[in-house]
Design an enzyme around this catalytic site. Sequence first.
Site, mmCIF file in Angstrom:
data_model
loop_
_atom_site.group_PDB
_atom_site.id
_atom_site.type_symbol
_atom_site.label_atom_id
_atom_site.label_comp_id
_atom_site.label_asym_id
_atom_site.label_seq_id
_atom_site.Cartn_x
_atom_site.Cartn_y
_atom_site.Cartn_z
ATOM 1 N N ASP A 1 0.849 -1.189 0.000
ATOM 2 C CA ASP A 1 0.000 0.000 0.000
ATOM 3 C C ASP A 1 0.886 1.242 0.000
ATOM 4 O OD1 ASP A 1 -1.731 2.201 1.143
ATOM 5 O OD2 ASP A 1 -3.192 0.574 1.146
ATOM 6 N N ASN B 1 -13.494 -3.038 2.890
ATOM 7 C CA ASN B 1 -14.539 -2.024 2.974
ATOM 8 C C ASN B 1 -15.456 -2.102 1.757
ATOM 9 O OD1 ASN B 1 -13.222 -0.959 5.303
ATOM 10 N ND2 ASN B 1 -11.828 0.143 3.968
ATOM 11 N N GLN C 1 -14.786 2.725 1.809
ATOM 12 C CA GLN C 1 -14.232 2.322 0.513
ATOM 13 C C GLN C 1 -13.993 3.565 -0.332
ATOM 14 O OE1 GLN C 1 -16.738 -0.177 -1.970
ATOM 15 N NE2 GLN C 1 -14.988 -0.898 -3.150
ATOM 16 N N HIS D 1 -10.964 -5.069 -2.911
ATOM 17 C CA HIS D 1 -9.607 -5.343 -2.453
ATOM 18 C C HIS D 1 -9.636 -5.608 -0.961
ATOM 19 C CE1 HIS D 1 -10.178 -0.997 -2.024
ATOM 20 N NE2 HIS D 1 -9.255 -1.017 -1.072
ATOM 21 N N HIS E 1 -7.210 -5.364 2.512
ATOM 22 C CA HIS E 1 -6.006 -4.853 3.159
ATOM 23 C C HIS E 1 -5.459 -5.931 4.090
ATOM 24 C CE1 HIS E 1 -6.591 -0.473 2.268
ATOM 25 N NE2 HIS E 1 -7.838 -0.889 2.122
#
Length: 137
Positions: free
Chosen positions: A32, A88, A95, A101, A103
Site C-alpha cells: 500500500d 470495505n 471504501q 480489495h 487490506h
Amino acid sequence: MRDEKCIFCRIANGEIPSNTLYEDDGYRVILDLGPASKGHALILPKEHYADLYELPEEAGGEVMRIAKKMAVRMKEKLGCTGLNLVQNNGESAGQTVRHFHVHLIPRYDDGSRIAGWTPGNPSEEELARVRDLICGQ
C-alpha cells in the site's frame, strides 16, 4: 472483465508499476502506498468487481487462500505479532476505490490499533428482531 478506467485494474494487471509481493493469473498483492504499518499490502483481483456484493463466491475463497499465504509470510519475515484483514464496501464503510480489495495490515506489539469499537448492549429481543430481519423469518 476489466474496467480500463479503474486504477486498481491497471495496477493489478501490471499496467502501472507497483511493489508486488505476490502474483498469479487472477490476483496481485502489492504494498500500500499509504501504509498503516510496515508491510501493509492490498490483495487485488485482476478482474473488476466493485465490491464484495459483486465478487463471485469462488473468488472470495481464493482471496482468503492468498491472505493466509501472505499472513504467514509476513509473520515469518516481518516479525509481526498480529494482522488485520480489512475489506470495505461502500463509501459509508470507508471504501475509496470502487474495486474489491483486501487490506493485509501487519500489527506489532508497539504499534497502534485500528480495529476497535465500543460494544453495544442489545436486549435478547432486539437481537432476535435483527436475526429475523436478516434471515427473513
